[in-house]
Design a protein around this motif. Structure first.
Motif, PDB file in Angstrom:
ATOM      1  N   TYR A  37      33.230   1.665  15.553  1.00  0.00           N
ATOM      2  CA  TYR A  37      34.409   2.086  16.303  1.00  0.00           C
ATOM      3  C   TYR A  37      35.663   1.518  15.661  1.00  0.00           C
ATOM      4  O   TYR A  37      35.591   0.550  14.892  1.00  0.00           O
ATOM      5  N   ALA A  38      36.800   2.109  15.992  1.00  0.00           N
ATOM      6  CA  ALA A  38      38.103   1.537  15.614  1.00  0.00           C
ATOM      7  C   ALA A  38      38.654   0.901  16.879  1.00  0.00           C
ATOM      8  O   ALA A  38      38.772   1.571  17.907  1.00  0.00           O
ATOM      9  N   ILE A  39      38.954  -0.390  16.814  1.00  0.00           N
ATOM     10  CA  ILE A  39      39.458  -1.086  18.003  1.00  0.00           C
ATOM     11  C   ILE A  39      40.825  -1.673  17.711  1.00  0.00           C
ATOM     12  O   ILE A  39      41.003  -2.423  16.741  1.00  0.00           O
ATOM     13  N   ASN A  57      50.393   4.773  29.103  1.00  0.00           N
ATOM     14  CA  ASN A  57      50.389   6.197  28.713  1.00  0.00           C
ATOM     15  C   ASN A  57      49.216   6.488  27.801  1.00  0.00           C
ATOM     16  O   ASN A  57      48.525   7.483  27.935  1.00  0.00           O
ATOM     17  N   GLU A  58      49.023   5.580  26.833  1.00  0.00           N
ATOM     18  CA  GLU A  58      47.976   5.784  25.832  1.00  0.00           C
ATOM     19  C   GLU A  58      46.610   5.878  26.501  1.00  0.00           C
ATOM     20  O   GLU A  58      45.837   6.795  26.236  1.00  0.00           O
ATOM     21  N   VAL A  59      46.344   4.947  27.404  1.00  0.00           N
ATOM     22  CA  VAL A  59      45.021   4.930  28.052  1.00  0.00           C
ATOM     23  C   VAL A  59      44.877   6.114  29.012  1.00  0.00           C
ATOM     24  O   VAL A  59      43.866   6.812  28.974  1.00  0.00           O
ATOM     25  N   VAL A  71      40.944  15.702  18.459  1.00  0.00           N
ATOM     26  CA  VAL A  71      41.665  14.563  19.043  1.00  0.00           C
ATOM     27  C   VAL A  71      40.744  13.353  18.949  1.00  0.00           C
ATOM     28  O   VAL A  71      39.548  13.444  19.290  1.00  0.00           O
ATOM     29  N   VAL A  72      41.274  12.238  18.415  1.00  0.00           N
ATOM     30  CA  VAL A  72      40.451  11.032  18.274  1.00  0.00           C
ATOM     31  C   VAL A  72      39.893  10.642  19.643  1.00  0.00           C
ATOM     32  O   VAL A  72      40.622  10.595  20.631  1.00  0.00           O
ATOM     33  N   ARG A  73      38.592  10.409  19.689  1.00  0.00           N
ATOM     34  CA  ARG A  73      37.947  10.148  20.975  1.00  0.00           C
ATOM     35  C   ARG A  73      38.137   8.696  21.437  1.00  0.00           C
ATOM     36  O   ARG A  73      38.109   7.774  20.628  1.00  0.00           O
ATOM     37  N   GLN A  87      39.204   0.933  22.455  1.00  0.00           N
ATOM     38  CA  GLN A  87      38.067   1.248  21.576  1.00  0.00           C
ATOM     39  C   GLN A  87      38.006   2.752  21.372  1.00  0.00           C
ATOM     40  O   GLN A  87      37.758   3.501  22.316  1.00  0.00           O
ATOM     41  N   ASN A  88      38.292   3.187  20.144  1.00  0.00           N
ATOM     42  CA  ASN A  88      38.325   4.616  19.827  1.00  0.00           C
ATOM     43  C   ASN A  88      37.271   4.997  18.803  1.00  0.00           C
ATOM     44  O   ASN A  88      36.695   4.124  18.127  1.00  0.00           O
ATOM     45  N   GLU A  89      37.127   6.302  18.651  1.00  0.00           N
ATOM     46  CA  GLU A  89      36.266   6.860  17.603  1.00  0.00           C
ATOM     47  C   GLU A  89      36.779   6.389  16.238  1.00  0.00           C
ATOM     48  O   GLU A  89      37.996   6.360  16.007  1.00  0.00           O
ATOM     49  N   TYR A  90      35.865   5.985  15.363  1.00  0.00           N
ATOM     50  CA  TYR A  90      36.241   5.588  14.007  1.00  0.00           C
ATOM     51  C   TYR A  90      36.176   6.803  13.091  1.00  0.00           C
ATOM     52  O   TYR A  90      35.145   7.482  13.020  1.00  0.00           O
ATOM     53  N   CYS A  91      37.293   7.097  12.429  1.00  0.00           N
ATOM     54  CA  CYS A  91      37.341   8.211  11.473  1.00  0.00           C
ATOM     55  C   CYS A  91      37.241   7.600  10.072  1.00  0.00           C
ATOM     56  O   CYS A  91      38.078   6.782   9.693  1.00  0.00           O
ATOM     57  N   ASN A  92      36.237   8.015   9.317  1.00  0.00           N
ATOM     58  CA  ASN A  92      35.904   7.286   8.075  1.00  0.00           C
ATOM     59  C   ASN A  92      36.729   7.700   6.854  1.00  0.00           C
ATOM     60  O   ASN A  92      36.526   7.174   5.767  1.00  0.00           O
ATOM     61  N   GLY A  93      37.660   8.643   7.020  1.00  0.00           N
ATOM     62  CA  GLY A  93      38.365   9.158   5.832  1.00  0.00           C
ATOM     63  C   GLY A  93      39.809   8.722   5.683  1.00  0.00           C
ATOM     64  O   GLY A  93      40.545   9.288   4.871  1.00  0.00           O
ATOM     65  N   GLY A  94      40.231   7.719   6.425  1.00  0.00           N
ATOM     66  CA  GLY A  94      41.617   7.283   6.300  1.00  0.00           C
ATOM     67  C   GLY A  94      42.542   8.221   7.069  1.00  0.00           C
ATOM     68  O   GLY A  94      42.099   9.064   7.834  1.00  0.00           O
ATOM     69  N   SER A  95      43.850   8.070   6.839  1.00  0.00           N
ATOM     70  CA  SER A  95      44.821   8.929   7.529  1.00  0.00           C
ATOM     71  C   SER A  95      45.388   9.940   6.533  1.00  0.00           C
ATOM     72  O   SER A  95      45.233   9.808   5.312  1.00  0.00           O
ATOM     73  N   GLY A 178      45.559  11.258  16.410  1.00  0.00           N
ATOM     74  CA  GLY A 178      45.334   9.929  16.974  1.00  0.00           C
ATOM     75  C   GLY A 178      46.629   9.332  17.477  1.00  0.00           C
ATOM     76  O   GLY A 178      47.668   9.993  17.490  1.00  0.00           O
ATOM     77  N   ASP A 179      46.543   8.072  17.894  1.00  0.00           N
ATOM     78  CA  ASP A 179      47.665   7.287  18.407  1.00  0.00           C
ATOM     79  C   ASP A 179      48.416   8.023  19.520  1.00  0.00           C
ATOM     80  O   ASP A 179      49.444   8.658  19.293  1.00  0.00           O
ATOM     81  N   LEU A 180      47.894   7.942  20.707  1.00  0.00           N
ATOM     82  CA  LEU A 180      48.478   8.644  21.862  1.00  0.00           C
ATOM     83  C   LEU A 180      49.501   7.775  22.589  1.00  0.00           C
ATOM     84  O   LEU A 180      49.817   8.023  23.747  1.00  0.00           O
TER      85      LEU A 180
HETATM   86  C1  LIG Z   1      45.182   2.074  10.999  1.00  0.00           C
HETATM   87  N1  LIG Z   1      43.984   2.859  11.274  1.00  0.00           N
HETATM   88  C2  LIG Z   1      43.052   3.214  10.354  1.00  0.00           C
HETATM   89  C3  LIG Z   1      42.043   3.943  10.985  1.00  0.00           C
HETATM   90  C4  LIG Z   1      40.845   4.471  10.285  1.00  0.00           C
HETATM   91  C5  LIG Z   1      41.200   5.717   9.501  1.00  0.00           C
HETATM   92  O1  LIG Z   1      40.164   6.006   8.615  1.00  0.00           O
HETATM   93  C6  LIG Z   1      42.375   4.050  12.346  1.00  0.00           C
HETATM   94  C7  LIG Z   1      41.806   4.660  13.486  1.00  0.00           C
HETATM   95  C8  LIG Z   1      42.469   4.570  14.714  1.00  0.00           C
HETATM   96  C9  LIG Z   1      43.694   3.855  14.875  1.00  0.00           C
HETATM   97  C10 LIG Z   1      44.381   3.697  16.157  1.00  0.00           C
HETATM   98  C11 LIG Z   1      45.700   4.158  16.289  1.00  0.00           C
HETATM   99  C12 LIG Z   1      46.389   4.016  17.493  1.00  0.00           C
HETATM  100  C13 LIG Z   1      45.773   3.438  18.603  1.00  0.00           C
HETATM  101  C14 LIG Z   1      44.475   2.957  18.478  1.00  0.00           C
HETATM  102  C15 LIG Z   1      43.794   3.081  17.253  1.00  0.00           C
HETATM  103 CL1  LIG Z   1      42.208   2.467  17.159  1.00  0.00          CL
HETATM  104  C16 LIG Z   1      44.253   3.245  13.742  1.00  0.00           C
HETATM  105  C17 LIG Z   1      43.611   3.357  12.502  1.00  0.00           C
HETATM  106  C18 LIG Z   1      41.655   5.323  15.664  1.00  0.00           C
HETATM  107  O2  LIG Z   1      41.889   5.527  16.865  1.00  0.00           O
HETATM  108  N2  LIG Z   1      40.553   5.781  15.009  1.00  0.00           N
HETATM  109  C19 LIG Z   1      40.599   5.430  13.709  1.00  0.00           C
HETATM  110  O3  LIG Z   1      39.724   5.722  12.885  1.00  0.00           O
END
Ligand SMILES: Cn1cc(CCO)c2c3c(c(-c4ccccc4Cl)cc21)C(=O)NC3=O
Length: 290
Positions: A37-39, A57-59, A71-73, A87-95, A178-180
């Motif tokens: 996960y991405a936390i 707002n985010e939550v 939408v990031v889970r 605690q969100n879904e981890y996206c493995n490919g960067g931004s 992402g980032d709500l």
């Molecule tokens: C800097 N950064 C890099 C990543 C991984 C990209 O491959 C990332 C993530 C997130 C977030 C994120 C953004 C805003 C709020 C919460 C989270 Cl976890 C930030 C992330 C998120 O919600 N999920 C991610 O993968």
């Protein structure tokens, strides 16, 4: 014991994904379910501050925006030791921002087909967010995350290919919003605007009449930048020229695609396509997907 912490008990911290004034984000392995996960860990915001409202707002937004492919889970959020965790879904490919930097470094442009794919997928994510009467208000490359699925080779005799004709086949590369933290209600907005490089003028003039079209404007500049439209200005003459609808055409893209981007950043929000309109636009997908 005194130092029981859900974060440390439930997760193994793998590595830092990023940090900023908001706090820090780590890639974490859940000890029980074995998933990654991405936390994001951030200081507890001061009660009554704009930071607290953004954090809530985010939550709230994640809770409302359940599960959508683009939408990031969201999985969970909690507070402990004077910090907030989400605690969100981890996206493995960067931004998308990482991908744009990579293209600039290697002097390679993204192809028109590549940017059309990104535009169509994020338009689908915005269509979902807007259908929930919400607006994102901080669409930009740094908030679009990439997930690359392993190549699943379905050989015909395996019969594994999707039996349901209309089943959404897992795409090899999936772009997710992402980032709500700036998400707000379209009907009674409490606007805390995002990154000024991607914001339309009407939002800075505090005209909140058409927030979904603000997301369309930001998406237009995001795609323009991804397509190799150089770094966007934060202010000054070039910033104002873009808000007058003067977007220099990108020579390596078709005229019809340049016109679509131009319509997305039209000074008049009503001239910009809606997210639904984009998902049905033949320029983006010959057989307009549902
Ligand atoms: C800097 N950064 C890099 C990543 C991984 C990209 O491959 C990332 C993530 C997130 C977030 C994120 C953004 C805003 C709020 C919460 C989270 Cl976890 C930030 C992330 C998120 O919600 N999920 C991610 O993968």
């Amino acid at each position: 014991e005194i130092n029981t912490s859900r974060y440390n008990e439930e997760f193994h911290e793998v590595c830092k994904l990023g940090d900023g004034e908001f706090g820090s984000v780590h890639k974490c392995l859940h000890r029980l379910d074995g998933c990654t996960y991405a936390i994001k860990k951030s200081k507890t915001p001061v009660a009554g501050s704009v930071y607290e409202r953004n954090a809530m707002n985010e939550v709230y937004a994640h809770a409302v925006l359940g599960k959508h492919q683009h939408v990031v889970r969201y999985y969970s959020a909690w507070a402990e030791d004077d910090h907030m965790y989400i605690q969100n879904e981890y996206c493995n490919g960067g931004s998308l921002s990482d991908e744009i930097e990579e293209k600039q470094r290697t002097k390679k442009f993204m192809s028109e087909a590549d940017v059309k794919q990104i535009l169509l997928q994020i338009a689908q994510g915005l269509k979902y967010i807007h259908s929930q009467n919400l607006a994102h208000l901080d669409i930009k490359p740094g908030n679009i995350f990439i997930h690359r699925n392993p190549k699943v080779m379905l050989s015909p005799e395996s019969g594994l290919e999707s039996c349901e004709e209309d089943e959404e086949l897992e795409e090899a590369v999936v772009y997710k919003i992402g980032d709500l933290g700036h998400v707000t209600s379209v009907t009674n907005p409490t606007v805390d605007e995002g990154d000024c490089r991607y914001l339309p003028n009407e939002l800075l003039q505090e005209n909140f009449d058409n927030l979904p079209k603000c997301d369309i404007f930001s998406l237009g500049l995001t795609i323009y930048e991804a397509a190799g439209g150089y770094d966007l200005p934060k202010n000054g003459q070039r910033w104002h020229a873009i808000r007058r609808g003067e977007l220099p055409p990108l020579r390596h893209l078709s005229e019809e695609f340049n016109n679509l981007l131009k319509s997305m950043v039209d000074p008049d929000p009503s001239n910009r396509p809606s997210a639904v309109g984009l998902t049905q636009n033949p320029v983006l997908c010959p057989q307009a997907r549902k």
